[in-house]
Structures are given as structure tokens and as C-alpha cells.
Design a protein around this motif. Structure first.
Motif, PDB file in Angstrom:
ATOM      1  N   GLN A 226       0.880  -1.355  -0.158  1.00  0.00           N
ATOM      2  CA  GLN A 226       0.097  -0.191  -0.035  1.00  0.00           C
ATOM      3  C   GLN A 226       0.775   1.315  -0.175  1.00  0.00           C
ATOM      4  N   ALA A 227       1.879   1.317   0.842  1.00  0.00           N
ATOM      5  CA  ALA A 227       2.877   2.366   0.911  1.00  0.00           C
ATOM      6  C   ALA A 227       3.399   2.700  -0.332  1.00  0.00           C
ATOM      7  N   MET A 228       3.837   1.399  -1.062  1.00  0.00           N
ATOM      8  CA  MET A 228       4.468   1.724  -2.326  1.00  0.00           C
ATOM      9  C   MET A 228       3.714   2.212  -3.480  1.00  0.00           C
ATOM     10  N   GLN A 229       2.302   1.647  -3.636  1.00  0.00           N
ATOM     11  CA  GLN A 229       1.286   2.317  -4.587  1.00  0.00           C
ATOM     12  C   GLN A 229       0.875   3.694  -4.455  1.00  0.00           C
ATOM     13  N   HIS A 230       0.661   3.776  -2.886  1.00  0.00           N
ATOM     14  CA  HIS A 230      -0.296   5.214  -2.801  1.00  0.00           C
ATOM     15  C   HIS A 230       1.159   6.300  -2.747  1.00  0.00           C
ATOM     16  N   GLY A 231       2.023   6.028  -2.370  1.00  0.00           N
ATOM     17  CA  GLY A 231       3.042   6.893  -2.290  1.00  0.00           C
ATOM     18  C   GLY A 231       3.564   7.313  -3.728  1.00  0.00           C
ATOM     19  N   ALA A 232       3.734   6.406  -4.656  1.00  0.00           N
ATOM     20  CA  ALA A 232       3.934   6.385  -6.051  1.00  0.00           C
ATOM     21  C   ALA A 232       3.054   7.398  -6.871  1.00  0.00           C
ATOM     22  N   GLN A 233       1.639   7.180  -6.397  1.00  0.00           N
ATOM     23  CA  GLN A 233       0.674   7.966  -7.076  1.00  0.00           C
ATOM     24  C   GLN A 233       0.725   9.224  -6.377  1.00  0.00           C
ATOM     25  N   ALA A 234       1.119   9.569  -5.127  1.00  0.00           N
ATOM     26  CA  ALA A 234       1.304  10.823  -4.446  1.00  0.00           C
ATOM     27  C   ALA A 234       2.329  11.686  -5.275  1.00  0.00           C
ATOM     28  N   VAL A 235       3.722  11.159  -5.608  1.00  0.00           N
ATOM     29  CA  VAL A 235       4.411  11.898  -6.482  1.00  0.00           C
ATOM     30  C   VAL A 235       4.193  12.024  -7.890  1.00  0.00           C
ATOM     31  N   LEU A 236       3.302  11.386  -8.471  1.00  0.00           N
ATOM     32  CA  LEU A 236       2.935  11.655 -10.123  1.00  0.00           C
ATOM     33  C   LEU A 236       1.738  12.530  -9.861  1.00  0.00           C
ATOM     34  N   ASP A 237       0.997  12.585  -9.031  1.00  0.00           N
ATOM     35  CA  ASP A 237      -0.069  13.508  -8.521  1.00  0.00           C
ATOM     36  C   ASP A 237       0.405  14.961  -8.132  1.00  0.00           C
ATOM     37  N   ALA A 238       1.635  15.044  -7.517  1.00  0.00           N
ATOM     38  CA  ALA A 238       2.278  16.168  -7.254  1.00  0.00           C
ATOM     39  C   ALA A 238       2.960  16.868  -8.370  1.00  0.00           C
ATOM     40  N   GLY A 239       3.212  16.199  -9.577  1.00  0.00           N
ATOM     41  CA  GLY A 239       3.617  16.937 -10.793  1.00  0.00           C
ATOM     42  C   GLY A 239       4.951  16.073 -11.194  1.00  0.00           C
ATOM     43  N   GLY A 240       5.153  14.842 -10.600  1.00  0.00           N
ATOM     44  CA  GLY A 240       6.201  13.900 -10.921  1.00  0.00           C
ATOM     45  C   GLY A 240       7.400  14.484 -10.522  1.00  0.00           C
ATOM     46  N   SER A 241       8.549  13.566 -11.030  1.00  0.00           N
ATOM     47  CA  SER A 241       9.836  13.609 -10.644  1.00  0.00           C
ATOM     48  C   SER A 241      10.632  14.925 -11.067  1.00  0.00           C
ATOM     49  N   ALA A 242       9.950  15.542 -12.143  1.00  0.00           N
ATOM     50  CA  ALA A 242      10.541  17.008 -12.583  1.00  0.00           C
ATOM     51  C   ALA A 242      10.115  18.021 -11.972  1.00  0.00           C
ATOM     52  N   SER A 243       9.185  17.997 -11.181  1.00  0.00           N
ATOM     53  CA  SER A 243       8.696  19.017 -10.287  1.00  0.00           C
ATOM     54  C   SER A 243       9.403  18.994  -8.739  1.00  0.00           C
ATOM     55  N   LEU A 244       9.570  20.307  -8.265  1.00  0.00           N
ATOM     56  CA  LEU A 244      10.053  20.257  -6.792  1.00  0.00           C
ATOM     57  C   LEU A 244       8.985  19.589  -5.869  1.00  0.00           C
ATOM     58  N   SER A 245       7.702  19.916  -5.956  1.00  0.00           N
ATOM     59  CA  SER A 245       6.938  19.060  -5.167  1.00  0.00           C
ATOM     60  C   SER A 245       6.869  17.767  -5.200  1.00  0.00           C
ATOM     61  N   GLY A 246       7.017  17.058  -6.458  1.00  0.00           N
ATOM     62  CA  GLY A 246       6.960  15.819  -6.654  1.00  0.00           C
ATOM     63  C   GLY A 246       8.229  15.220  -6.195  1.00  0.00           C
ATOM     64  N   ARG A 247       9.657  15.891  -6.170  1.00  0.00           N
ATOM     65  CA  ARG A 247      10.833  15.523  -5.788  1.00  0.00           C
ATOM     66  C   ARG A 247      10.757  15.308  -4.279  1.00  0.00           C
ATOM     67  N   ARG A 248       9.828  16.203  -3.496  1.00  0.00           N
ATOM     68  CA  ARG A 248      10.008  16.291  -2.121  1.00  0.00           C
ATOM     69  C   ARG A 248       9.408  14.671  -1.753  1.00  0.00           C
ATOM     70  N   ARG A 249       8.049  14.633  -2.346  1.00  0.00           N
ATOM     71  CA  ARG A 249       7.524  13.140  -2.203  1.00  0.00           C
ATOM     72  C   ARG A 249       8.293  12.036  -2.458  1.00  0.00           C
ATOM     73  N   LEU A 250       9.072  12.188  -3.451  1.00  0.00           N
ATOM     74  CA  LEU A 250       9.891  11.037  -3.842  1.00  0.00           C
ATOM     75  C   LEU A 250      10.959  10.744  -2.650  1.00  0.00           C
ATOM     76  N   HIS A 251      11.362  11.793  -2.192  1.00  0.00           N
ATOM     77  CA  HIS A 251      12.514  11.584  -1.014  1.00  0.00           C
ATOM     78  C   HIS A 251      11.723  10.989   0.071  1.00  0.00           C
ATOM     79  N   ALA A 252      10.379  11.336   0.334  1.00  0.00           N
ATOM     80  CA  ALA A 252       9.569  11.072   1.658  1.00  0.00           C
ATOM     81  C   ALA A 252       9.200   9.408   1.099  1.00  0.00           C
ATOM     82  N   LEU A 253       9.025   9.013  -0.094  1.00  0.00           N
ATOM     83  CA  LEU A 253       8.519   7.617  -0.337  1.00  0.00           C
ATOM     84  C   LEU A 253       9.672   6.874  -0.218  1.00  0.00           C
ATOM     85  N   ASP A 254      10.823   7.267  -0.692  1.00  0.00           N
ATOM     86  CA  ASP A 254      12.168   6.630  -0.331  1.00  0.00           C
ATOM     87  C   ASP A 254      12.314   6.187   0.941  1.00  0.00           C
TER      88      ASP A 254
END
Ligand SMILES: CC(C)(COP(=O)(O)OP(=O)(O)OC[C@H]1O[C@@H](n2cnc3c(N)ncnc32)[C@H](O[C@H]2O[C@H](COP(=O)(O)OP(=O)(O)OP(=O)(O)O)[C@@H](O)[C@H]2O)[C@@H]1O)[C@@H](O)C(=O)NCCC(=O)NCCS
Ligand SMILES: Nc1ncnc2[nH]cnc12
Length: 290
Positions: A226-254
Motif C-alpha cells: 500500500q505504501a508503495m502504490q499510494h506513495g508512487a501515485q502521490a509523487v505523480l499527482d504532485a507533478g512527477g519527478s521533474a517538479s519540486l513538489s514531486g521530488r519532495r514526495r519522492l524523497h519521502a517515499l524513498d
């Protein structure tokens, strides 16, 4: 041969496909920052893996991929003879991988997915769209291999426990996580000008949103999945890896997945498979040269 004739012999179709498969594995390993996976920064959630080992493992698989493609050219049809030939070659490839890594499972899922795709591409090099190659790979995966051992693998254990659809079913269904998630996201992020590395990260995340990754389930149960699936969706919803907000969420997911010991190894394999299909489809290498 003339002493100054330095022209390299052109690669055969099988050699070319083996090159593409190994390149895809190396590109996947190098891609950074991937959540909880081995990359250029470190070992993610793993204690027994590192980037050098992933590279060595990828290179050790070149002969197996080449042999699978050769079997496809020789046999020439999706049938039991080809299924059993690539099953044998896949098992030998796994032994070569384990000998290289001193017994660590680096790429079992990748041998399966990329092996099927390389075989399917070699069968009909002129029909190399992602869809066409995946359908042939799925038809192969549906055939029975009489010689395949049936161990109680990690995948089999979590299939029993959670009723999860594992690597085998993913292939038998024609790789939906790749065709419906990874590849479309890769193309979308590229089209949006996000840059190649961000587009690949976004493709990995798109695969993670939906995959029943048995590697994660085995290590971290349903909470990890669940953490993997929801966390990955949250990064994409925040604008993906190219956006600052997406990067923050990607770091949190890591951080979250590392804390849960939840390494998405199956998603990583399917990203490599996505990169392989993308190259086969885009470059037209197979149609032109053979
Ligand atoms: C059909 C097989 C793939 C066997 O499948 P099965 O599920 O029975 O076996 P596993 O041993 O569990 O291997 C499956 C690997 O596939 C990856 N994966 C996981 N979920 C999915 C999914 N939903 N879709 C696609 N792929 C998925 C994953 O591989 C990656 O993770 C590996 C590390 O994971 P794990 O094994 O849990 O880790 P270990 O190191 O062993 O343990 P710990 O670290 O936790 O201590 C890593 O290798 C990645 O690659 C799964 O591991 C196939 O293997 C088979 O039948 N082969 C026979 C030969 C054959 O027929 N070949 C055909 C020609 S290609
Ligand atoms: N980059 C990676 N890290 C950990 N496990 C993997 N399996 C395949 N690729 C992997």
C-alpha cells in the motif's frame, strides 16, 4: 583480411537484442533516485546488493539473452519447443547470474520478463511495436514448460498468502503494468519536456502505482505494498519527478520504503522491460537491419 581493415563485423539480430536487453538493465540500475532500490546513490533497502553487482549481473546475462533470441530464430514459432528451450536457457542464465553475484538474486524477475520479450522480438523483427511484441511474449508465457521446477519461491509464497498476481501472471496477461502504465507515462513525461531521467523515474512510479510486487509483499506485507502504490501515485499527482513538489514526495517515499524494507524489485525489472520495448519500438533497429 587486410591489416587496416578495422571495420567491425555487423551484429546479428540476436546479438543486437542481447545488447539492447543488457543496456536496459544497466540503465535501470543507474537511474537515480529510485525509491528503496539500488542506484547511483546507494543500496536502498538492500544489504546484499550494490550498483557494481547489478552491472556485473546484467553483463552476465548477455549470452542467455542472445541464446534465447537464437532459439526464436531457429524454431520460428510460439510453441512448446520454444517455451521449453527458453526455460532451459533462462535457468542456465540464472545460474550464470548467481555465479557472478556469489548467490545473490539480482535479476531473476528480469531474466523472465526481458527473456520473454527478447524471444518475442526475435520471432518477428518486422512486427516490433510494443503491443505486438508483448502479445507474442504473453502467448509464450502461457505455454507449459514440462521441465520447470516448481519451487516454493518468494513469489509463490505471497501468492498463496495474499492471492497476489506475480511475475508469471504479469507476463501471461501481456505485461499490463508496462503497456498501460510504464510506457504511456514514459512517453507523456518526455512529451511534457521533463527530461529523459525524470521520464524514466515517472515510468517506474507509474508501474509502482498498480503492481502487486511480490518482492515488496514478501519483505513488507500488504502495508508495504500500500505504501508503495499510494506513495508512487502521490509523487505523480504532485507533478512527477521533474517538479519540486514531486521530488519532495519522492524523497519521502524513498525514506518510507527503506524504513519498511520494501524494495520494489519487480517494478524495477518492469521498468527495464519498458526501456527495452521502447528502444525496440523507437529505433526501428530490428526492421532496418534484418
Ligand atoms: C516465473 C518466474 C518469474 C518465477 O516467478 P515466482 O513468482 O515463482 O518467483 P520469484 O523467485 O519470487 O521471482 C519473481 C521475481 O519477479 C520479480 N517480480 C516480483 N513481482 C513481480 C510482478 N508482479 N510482476 C513482474 N515481476 C515481478 C521480482 O524480481 C525482482 O526482485 C528480485 C529480488 O526479490 P526476492 O526474490 O524477493 O529477493 P531475494 O533476494 O530472493 O530475497 P530477500 O532480498 O528478500 O532476502 C530481483 O531479483 C528482481 O529481479 C521477483 O523476485 C521465473 O523465475 C521462472 O519460472 N523462471 C524459470 C526459467 C524460465 O522459464 N524462464 C523463461 C524464459 S525467460
Ligand atoms: N535497482 C534495483 N535494486 C534492487 N533490486 C532490483 N532488481 C532489479 N533492479 C533492482
Amino acid at each position: 583480411m587486410h591489416a587496416l581493415n578495422l571495420q567491425a563485423k555487423p551484429l546479428s539480430l540476436s546479438e543486437r537484442l542481447a545488447d539492447l536487453a543488457v543496456d536496459a538493465l544497466i540503465d535501470e540500475a543507474d537511474l537515480s533516485p529510485k525509491p528503496a532500490l539500488v542506484d547511483r546513490r546507494g543500496n536502498g533497502a538492500h544489504t546484499d546488493l550494490h550498483l557494481g553487482l547489478m552491472h556485473a549481473s546484467a553483463l552476465s546475462l548477455w549470452p542467455a539473452f542472445k541464446e534465447m533470441a537464437e532459439a526464436a530464430v531457429d524454431i520460428g514459432a510460439v510453441d512448446t519447443a520454444l517455451r521449453e528451450a527458453i526455460g532451459r536457457i533462462g535457468r542456465e542464465g540464472e545460474q550464470a547470474m548467481l555465479a557472478t553475484t556469489n548467490g545473490v538474486n539480482t535479476h531473476r524477475g528480469a531474466i523472465w520478463a526481458l527473456g520473454l520479450l527478447v524471444t518475442a522480438a526475435a520471432l518477428e523483427p518486422k512486427s516490433s511495436s510494443a503491443n505486438a511484441v508483448s502479445v507474442r511474449a504473453a502467448r509464450l508465457a502461457l505455454l507449459d514448460d514440462r521441465y520447470a521446477p516448481k519451487p516454493l519461491s518468494h513469489g509463490a509464497q505471497v501468492a498463496l498468502r495474499y492471492g497476489a498476481r506475480g511475475a508469471r501472471e504479469e507476463a501471461q496477461l501481456g505485461f499490463p503494468s508496462m503497456l498501460q502504465r510504464g510506457l504511456p507515462q514514459l512517453k507523456r513525461s518526455r512529451a511534457n519536456g521533463h527530461g529523459e531521467q525524470n521520464a524514466r523515474l515517472d515510468a517506474l512510479l507509474a508501474i509502482m502505482t498498480d503492481l502487486a510486487d511480490t518482492c515488496v509483499l514478501y519483505r513488507a506485507g500488504e502495508q508495504g505494498l500500500q505504501a508503495m502504490q499510494h506513495g508512487a501515485q502521490a509523487v505523480l499527482d504532485a507533478g512527477g519527478s521533474a517538479s519540486l513538489s514531486g521530488r519532495r514526495r519522492l524523497h519521502a517515499l524513498d525514506q518510507q520504503l527503506i524504513a519498511l524494507n520494501a524494495s520494489p524489485g519487480g517494478a524495477a525489472d518492469l521498468l527495464a522491460a519498458t526501456l527495452l520495448l521502447d528502444r525496440i519500438e523507437r529505433d526501428g533497429i530490428l526492421q532496418g537491419a534484418f
